[in-house]
Design a protein around this motif. Structure first.
Motif, short mmCIF file in Angstrom:
data_model
loop_
_atom_site.label_atom_id
_atom_site.label_comp_id
_atom_site.label_asym_id
_atom_site.label_seq_id
_atom_site.Cartn_x
_atom_site.Cartn_y
_atom_site.Cartn_z
N LEU A 1 -5.37 -4.01 -6.15
CA LEU A 1 -4.34 -4.89 -5.57
C LEU A 1 -4.94 -5.93 -4.63
O LEU A 1 -4.57 -7.11 -4.69
CB LEU A 1 -3.30 -4.05 -4.83
N THR A 2 -5.87 -5.51 -3.77
CA THR A 2 -6.47 -6.48 -2.85
C THR A 2 -7.33 -7.50 -3.59
O THR A 2 -7.49 -8.63 -3.14
CB THR A 2 -7.33 -5.76 -1.79
N PHE B 1 0.83 -1.20 0.00
CA PHE B 1 0.00 0.00 0.00
C PHE B 1 0.87 1.26 0.00
O PHE B 1 0.59 2.23 -0.71
CB PHE B 1 -0.92 0.02 1.23
N ALA B 2 1.92 1.26 0.82
CA ALA B 2 2.82 2.41 0.88
C ALA B 2 3.50 2.64 -0.47
O ALA B 2 3.71 3.79 -0.88
CB ALA B 2 3.86 2.21 1.98
N THR B 3 3.84 1.56 -1.17
CA THR B 3 4.44 1.68 -2.50
C THR B 3 3.49 2.37 -3.46
O THR B 3 3.90 3.23 -4.26
CB THR B 3 4.84 0.30 -3.03
N LEU B 4 2.22 2.01 -3.41
CA LEU B 4 1.22 2.63 -4.29
C LEU B 4 1.03 4.10 -3.95
O LEU B 4 0.87 4.93 -4.85
CB LEU B 4 -0.11 1.88 -4.17
N VAL B 5 1.03 4.42 -2.66
CA VAL B 5 0.89 5.82 -2.25
C VAL B 5 2.08 6.64 -2.73
O VAL B 5 1.94 7.77 -3.21
CB VAL B 5 0.71 5.93 -0.72
N GLU B 6 3.28 6.08 -2.61
CA GLU B 6 4.48 6.78 -3.07
C GLU B 6 4.45 6.97 -4.58
O GLU B 6 4.90 8.01 -5.10
CB GLU B 6 5.73 5.98 -2.69
N VAL C 1 -16.64 -27.39 3.36
CA VAL C 1 -17.26 -26.73 2.21
C VAL C 1 -17.71 -25.32 2.58
O VAL C 1 -17.50 -24.36 1.83
CB VAL C 1 -18.46 -27.56 1.70
N ILE C 2 -18.31 -25.19 3.76
CA ILE C 2 -18.77 -23.87 4.21
C ILE C 2 -17.58 -22.93 4.40
O ILE C 2 -17.62 -21.78 3.99
CB ILE C 2 -19.57 -24.01 5.52
N GLY C 3 -16.53 -23.44 5.02
CA GLY C 3 -15.34 -22.61 5.23
C GLY C 3 -14.72 -22.15 3.93
O GLY C 3 -14.17 -21.04 3.85
N SER C 4 -14.83 -22.98 2.89
CA SER C 4 -14.23 -22.63 1.60
C SER C 4 -14.95 -21.46 0.92
O SER C 4 -14.43 -20.89 -0.04
CB SER C 4 -14.23 -23.84 0.66
N LEU C 5 -16.15 -21.11 1.41
CA LEU C 5 -16.88 -19.97 0.84
C LEU C 5 -16.24 -18.64 1.22
O LEU C 5 -16.50 -17.63 0.58
CB LEU C 5 -18.34 -19.99 1.32
N PHE C 6 -15.42 -18.65 2.28
CA PHE C 6 -14.83 -17.41 2.77
C PHE C 6 -13.98 -16.73 1.69
O PHE C 6 -14.12 -15.52 1.44
CB PHE C 6 -13.97 -17.70 4.00
N GLY C 7 -13.09 -17.49 1.05
CA GLY C 7 -12.18 -16.91 0.06
C GLY C 7 -12.90 -16.26 -1.12
O GLY C 7 -12.65 -15.09 -1.44
N PRO C 8 -13.81 -16.99 -1.80
CA PRO C 8 -14.54 -16.37 -2.91
C PRO C 8 -15.36 -15.15 -2.49
O PRO C 8 -15.44 -14.18 -3.24
CB PRO C 8 -15.45 -17.50 -3.39
N ALA C 9 -15.95 -15.20 -1.29
CA ALA C 9 -16.72 -14.04 -0.81
C ALA C 9 -15.81 -12.84 -0.60
O ALA C 9 -16.20 -11.70 -0.86
CB ALA C 9 -17.44 -14.40 0.49
N GLN C 10 -14.59 -13.10 -0.14
CA GLN C 10 -13.62 -12.02 0.08
C GLN C 10 -13.26 -11.35 -1.23
O GLN C 10 -13.23 -10.11 -1.33
CB GLN C 10 -12.37 -12.61 0.74
N VAL C 11 -13.01 -12.15 -2.26
CA VAL C 11 -12.69 -11.60 -3.58
C VAL C 11 -13.90 -10.89 -4.18
O VAL C 11 -13.78 -9.82 -4.78
CB VAL C 11 -12.20 -12.73 -4.51
N LEU C 12 -15.09 -11.48 -3.99
CA LEU C 12 -16.32 -10.89 -4.54
C LEU C 12 -16.56 -9.49 -3.98
O LEU C 12 -16.94 -8.57 -4.72
CB LEU C 12 -17.51 -11.79 -4.23
N SER C 13 -16.34 -9.32 -2.68
CA SER C 13 -16.58 -8.00 -2.08
C SER C 13 -15.65 -6.95 -2.67
O SER C 13 -16.05 -5.80 -2.88
CB SER C 13 -16.39 -8.07 -0.56
N SER D 1 -9.71 -5.17 4.22
CA SER D 1 -8.36 -5.04 3.67
C SER D 1 -8.22 -3.74 2.89
O SER D 1 -7.18 -3.06 2.96
CB SER D 1 -8.03 -6.23 2.77
N ILE D 2 -9.25 -3.38 2.13
CA ILE D 2 -9.22 -2.12 1.38
C ILE D 2 -9.21 -0.94 2.34
O ILE D 2 -8.44 0.02 2.17
CB ILE D 2 -10.44 -2.03 0.43
#
Length: 397
Positions: free
Chosen positions: A139-140, A121-126, A252-264, A320-321
């Motif tokens: 990036l996220t 993030f600091a690299t992008l700000v610079e 299977v339920i736990g595996s939904l976390f990653g795609p939901a994170q990217v989707l948001s 994260s954003i």
């Protein structure tokens, strides 16, 4: 090369290093930990105890790392961090004793702070402070695939190689791919600094200087509390879901976390331009707390558990954003590295103890109380973010 092409190349290069950085230095650990425990003669709890201590010390080191990013340049720190990560992975792989292993893991976590989101993030700000918030979102979005890629890679490698051999492979990835990319990114910054065209763009914070210390303290507490809530859930998600009666469906339920994170992150990239960073922070906290409350209320009801995993993923992705964009929005680009270093230190130091504290609460007072207490801490973060958002609106008015 025009500015837009440079920005796209920069984000793409950083995205690849974030996938490798998080994949090799963080997400792979839970897959490789059983092999480490067996090889070193430790219990699994002791291995994760070493990891928690490393997270805590790594979090404290973020303050110093942030200051050095402002002094030397974030890309320079990332290049050094990639080299250090490679050396520490080799040292872990060759560790003859538990003491050597522990020292290497701790230093590995310090190097993580030099190459992961804080430094990126600091690299992008610079590079371009005015477009940094948008670049952080892109990036996220790319970095969100780290767990999706490296959990299966680590699992496949673990079926053919020892954890020591896998760490040697990961050391090569950091040395051969990440370090050259970080050196190239550093050269982009040096080229830009050599151009006489115009002054380096800066962002002025929305909060007046006399209010920044108080505001950033509130933000630090809010991110730390929310980080505790999220860390506790992620560390125990699959076994916790299994313990309430969901059985094999827990994975299977736990595996939904990653795609939901990217989707948001994708949704925010397309539709989130009208939502300010304080609003993003509030939304992320509301989603994470709502997910915990849903699990508390629904127990072993399958749709409730699915909603829990999805809400947690959506909130984590936006969080994260917000970690990158909110400090920039509030306090501006001046001293961004040191400022985010302090926020990262508080968040990681508090979050390091979340898995242990939540496990103790489950064992001694029950899952329902542990979930309720965790949701309560998250609710405090919502209140803190709302205070910050209202103060920003009052300044605009």
């Amino acid at each position: 090369m025009n500015r837009s092409r440079v920005s796209a190349s920069l984000v793409s290069a950083l995205g690849l290093t974030q996938i490798i950085g998080y994949g090799t230095l963080y997400y792979s650990f839970s897959i490789l930990a059983p092999g480490m425990a067996q090889d070193l003669g430790l219990s699994l709890a002791q291995v994760f105890g070493v990891f928690s201590v490393s997270l805590f010390i790594g979090g404290l080191s973020a303050i110093y790392i942030g200051r050095q990013m402002d002094r030397l340049g974030a890309a320079t720190i990332m290049a050094v961090g990639s080299a250090l990560a490679s050396v520490m992975l080799v040292l872990c792989a060759a560790a003859p004793s538990v003491a050597t292993f522990a020292i290497a893991i701790i230093l590995l976590e310090v190097s993580s702070g030099m190459v992961q989101y804080q430094a990126a993030f600091a690299t992008l700000v610079e590079s371009d402070a005015h477009s940094a918030s948008r670049s952080i979102t892109y990036l996220t979005l790319i970095g969100g695939f780290a767990s999706t890629i490296f959990w299966p890679i680590s699992s496949v490698l673990a079926s053919h190689l020892s954890w020591r051999e896998i760490y040697l492979v990961f050391a090569a990835l950091n040395l051969v791919i990440c370090m050259p990319l970080h050196v190239w990114i550093r050269s982009l910054g040096k080229t830009a600094r050599g151009l006489p065209a115009r002054a380096k763009p800066t962002v002025v914070g929305a909060v007046p200087p006399h209010m920044r210390q108080r505001t950033m303290l509130i933000v630090s507490v809010a991110f730390a509390l929310l980080g505790f809530t999220l860390s506790a859930m992620l560390a125990h998600m699959v076994p916790m879901l299994g313990s309430i009666g969901l059985g094999a469906a827990a994975v299977v339920i736990g595996s939904l976390f990653g795609p939901a994170q990217v989707l948001s992150r994708l949704i925010n990239m397309v539709f989130g331009k009208r939502l300010s960073p304080p609003g993003l922070a509030v939304l992320s906290a509301v989603l994470i707390v709502s997910g915990v409350v849903m699990l508390l209320m629904s127990a072993d009801w399958l749709p409730g558990a699915v909603a829990f995993a999805i809400c947690l993923g959506l909130g984590s992705g936006i969080n994260s954003i917000a970690q990158g964009s909110l400090p920039l929005y509030l306090a501006g680009s001046e001293g961004y590295g040191a400022m985010t270093g302090k926020l990262t230190a508080a968040r990681l130091a508090v979050g390091a103890f979340a898995p242990f504290a939540f496990a103790s609460a489950m064992e001694n007072v029950g899952l329902s109380f542990a979930l309720a207490a965790n949701a309560g801490l998250g609710a405090l973060s919502i209140a803190a973010f709302v205070i910050v958002a209202r103060s920003c609106r009052s300044q605009v008015a």
